[in-house]
Design an enzyme around this catalytic site. Structure first.
Site, PDB file in Angstrom:
ATOM      1  N   GLU A   1     -10.113 -10.153  -7.225  1.00 36.91           N
ATOM      2  CA  GLU A   1      -8.934  -8.984  -6.906  1.00 36.91           C
ATOM      3  C   GLU A   1      -8.107  -9.224  -8.432  1.00 36.91           C
ATOM      4  O   GLU A   1      -7.368  -8.141  -8.249  1.00 36.91           O
ATOM      5  CB  GLU A   1      -8.401  -9.223  -6.136  1.00 36.91           C
ATOM      6  CG  GLU A   1      -9.609  -8.906  -4.988  1.00 36.91           C
ATOM      7  CD  GLU A   1      -9.089  -8.885  -3.312  1.00 36.91           C
ATOM      8  OE1 GLU A   1      -9.761  -8.876  -2.429  1.00 36.91           O
ATOM      9  OE2 GLU A   1      -8.058  -9.564  -3.414  1.00 36.91           O
TER      10      GLU A   1
ATOM     11  N   LYS B   1       0.612  -0.895  -0.138  1.00 36.16           N
ATOM     12  CA  LYS B   1       0.064   0.188   0.091  1.00 36.16           C
ATOM     13  C   LYS B   1       0.593   1.266  -0.030  1.00 36.16           C
ATOM     14  O   LYS B   1       1.909   1.107   0.465  1.00 36.16           O
ATOM     15  CB  LYS B   1      -1.077  -0.358   1.378  1.00 36.16           C
ATOM     16  CG  LYS B   1      -1.856  -1.393   1.414  1.00 36.16           C
ATOM     17  CD  LYS B   1      -2.950  -0.827   2.327  1.00 36.16           C
ATOM     18  CE  LYS B   1      -4.048  -2.380   2.196  1.00 36.16           C
ATOM     19  NZ  LYS B   1      -5.000  -2.319   3.408  1.00 36.16           N
TER      20      LYS B   1
ATOM     21  N   ASN C   1      -2.126  -0.355   7.263  1.00 38.82           N
ATOM     22  CA  ASN C   1      -1.364  -1.255   7.772  1.00 38.82           C
ATOM     23  C   ASN C   1      -0.705  -2.187   6.605  1.00 38.82           C
ATOM     24  O   ASN C   1      -0.537  -3.122   6.159  1.00 38.82           O
ATOM     25  CB  ASN C   1      -2.309  -1.960   7.679  1.00 38.82           C
ATOM     26  CG  ASN C   1      -3.881  -2.229   7.279  1.00 38.82           C
ATOM     27  OD1 ASN C   1      -3.721  -2.048   5.413  1.00 38.82           O
ATOM     28  ND2 ASN C   1      -4.662  -3.410   7.124  1.00 38.82           N
TER      29      ASN C   1
ATOM     30  N   HIS D   1      -2.028  -5.288   1.883  1.00 42.88           N
ATOM     31  CA  HIS D   1      -3.704  -6.120   1.165  1.00 42.88           C
ATOM     32  C   HIS D   1      -3.260  -7.381   0.917  1.00 42.88           C
ATOM     33  O   HIS D   1      -1.970  -7.656   0.188  1.00 42.88           O
ATOM     34  CB  HIS D   1      -4.373  -5.271   0.556  1.00 42.88           C
ATOM     35  CG  HIS D   1      -5.580  -6.512   0.491  1.00 42.88           C
ATOM     36  ND1 HIS D   1      -6.606  -6.029   0.458  1.00 42.88           N
ATOM     37  CD2 HIS D   1      -5.782  -7.095  -1.086  1.00 42.88           C
ATOM     38  CE1 HIS D   1      -7.975  -7.158  -0.342  1.00 42.88           C
ATOM     39  NE2 HIS D   1      -7.079  -7.667  -0.775  1.00 42.88           N
TER      40      HIS D   1
ATOM     41  N   TYR E   1     -12.449  -1.826  -3.705  1.00 46.37           N
ATOM     42  CA  TYR E   1     -13.448  -1.882  -2.223  1.00 46.37           C
ATOM     43  C   TYR E   1     -14.550  -2.034  -2.194  1.00 46.37           C
ATOM     44  O   TYR E   1     -15.404  -1.969  -0.816  1.00 46.37           O
ATOM     45  CB  TYR E   1     -12.561  -1.320  -0.755  1.00 46.37           C
ATOM     46  CG  TYR E   1     -10.538  -1.839  -0.722  1.00 46.37           C
ATOM     47  CD1 TYR E   1     -10.974  -2.792   0.236  1.00 46.37           C
ATOM     48  CD2 TYR E   1     -10.094  -0.897  -0.887  1.00 46.37           C
ATOM     49  CE1 TYR E   1      -9.410  -3.096   0.372  1.00 46.37           C
ATOM     50  CE2 TYR E   1      -8.970  -1.152  -0.282  1.00 46.37           C
ATOM     51  CZ  TYR E   1      -8.480  -2.391   0.277  1.00 46.37           C
ATOM     52  OH  TYR E   1      -7.257  -2.367   0.580  1.00 46.37           O
TER      53      TYR E   1
HETATM   54  P1  CMP Z   1      -7.046  -5.140   4.075  1.00 51.00           P
HETATM   55  O1  CMP Z   1      -7.196  -5.777   4.013  1.00 51.00           O
HETATM   56  O2  CMP Z   1      -6.624  -4.220   2.562  1.00 51.00           O
HETATM   57  O3  CMP Z   1      -8.942  -4.757   3.496  1.00 51.00           O
HETATM   58  C1  CMP Z   1      -9.534  -3.992   3.953  1.00 51.00           C
HETATM   59  C2  CMP Z   1      -9.024  -2.820   4.814  1.00 51.00           C
HETATM   60  O4  CMP Z   1     -10.027  -1.690   5.091  1.00 51.00           O
HETATM   61  C3  CMP Z   1      -8.358  -3.376   5.449  1.00 51.00           C
HETATM   62  O5  CMP Z   1      -7.535  -3.777   5.246  1.00 51.00           O
HETATM   63  C4  CMP Z   1      -7.940  -2.047   6.371  1.00 51.00           C
HETATM   64  O6  CMP Z   1      -6.956  -1.170   5.513  1.00 51.00           O
HETATM   65  C5  CMP Z   1      -8.968  -1.199   5.300  1.00 51.00           C
HETATM   66  N1  CMP Z   1      -9.565  -1.453   7.318  1.00 51.00           N
HETATM   67  C6  CMP Z   1     -10.527  -2.398   7.736  1.00 51.00           C
HETATM   68  N2  CMP Z   1     -11.256  -2.456   9.153  1.00 51.00           N
HETATM   69  C7  CMP Z   1     -10.896  -0.801   9.193  1.00 51.00           C
HETATM   70  C8  CMP Z   1     -11.837  -0.054  10.627  1.00 51.00           C
HETATM   71  N3  CMP Z   1     -11.864  -0.807  11.660  1.00 51.00           N
HETATM   72  N4  CMP Z   1     -11.225   1.471  10.890  1.00 51.00           N
HETATM   73  C9  CMP Z   1     -10.146   1.673   9.201  1.00 51.00           C
HETATM   74  N5  CMP Z   1     -10.374   0.974   8.630  1.00 51.00           N
HETATM   75  C10 CMP Z   1     -10.052  -0.376   8.273  1.00 51.00           C
END
Ligand code: CMP
Length: 139
Positions: free
Chosen positions: A127, A10, A113, A116, A50
């Site tokens: 995806e 990311k 984070n 993904h 998403y």
């Molecule tokens: P990802 O694995 O890319 O899939 C969905 C994304 O949404 C996740 O990683 C986080 O980046 C984001 N995400 C999931 N839960 C939350 C949350 N509670 N608050 C903010 N972002 C979230």
């Protein structure tokens, strides 16, 4: 079982200059990159990717973040690739991710984070197809 999964390094991880460090983890774990490119997602491309999270309160902010700079998208291939990549990543929230995982090492918070990974064969199919036509996959 040999599987494919879609991984994204990311924008936060790209800014931290840990692309190589993360790809090294995939390769060392037996996940072979069979497709790879750097892209700067538009907000609408992030929203399409998403779409399953459309109703969530974090949807808009997540899509703004994902379109805030370039990402690296990859198809990883290997034995149990979906589960293996999720183990390498650790929990969605870096504060809960096990030491030794990518999100523990490089994630900032639950939204920023670092990486993904697809969570099931069905999402992996969607995806991978979202970013790569078959002729760009070299498995
Ligand atoms: P990802 O694995 O890319 O899939 C969905 C994304 O949404 C996740 O990683 C986080 O980046 C984001 N995400 C999931 N839960 C939350 C949350 N509670 N608050 C903010 N972002 C979230």
């Amino acid at each position: 079982m040999i599987e494919r999964t879609l991984a994204i390094i990311k924008p936060d991880a790209v800014r931290k200059r840990v692309i190589g460090e993360i790809i090294n983890r995939y390769e060392q774990a037996g996940l072979t990159p069979v497709a790879i490119k750097m892209i700067h997602m538009s907000k609408s491309v992030a929203e399409g990717f998403y779409a399953v999270h459309k109703a969530r309160p974090f949807f808009d902010s997540l899509c703004t973040f994902m379109s805030s700079g370039p990402s690296v998208v990859l198809v990883l291939q290997g034995d149990n690739a979906i589960k293996k990549n999720r183990e390498l990543m650790g929990a969605t929230d870096p504060a809960k991710a096990e030491p030794g995982t990518i999100r523990h090492a490089h994630g900032t918070n639950i939204e920023f984070n670092a990486v993904h990974g697809s969570d099931s064969p069905e999402t992996a199919g969607f995806e991978i197809g979202y970013f790569f036509p078959g002729m760009e996959i070299f498995g």
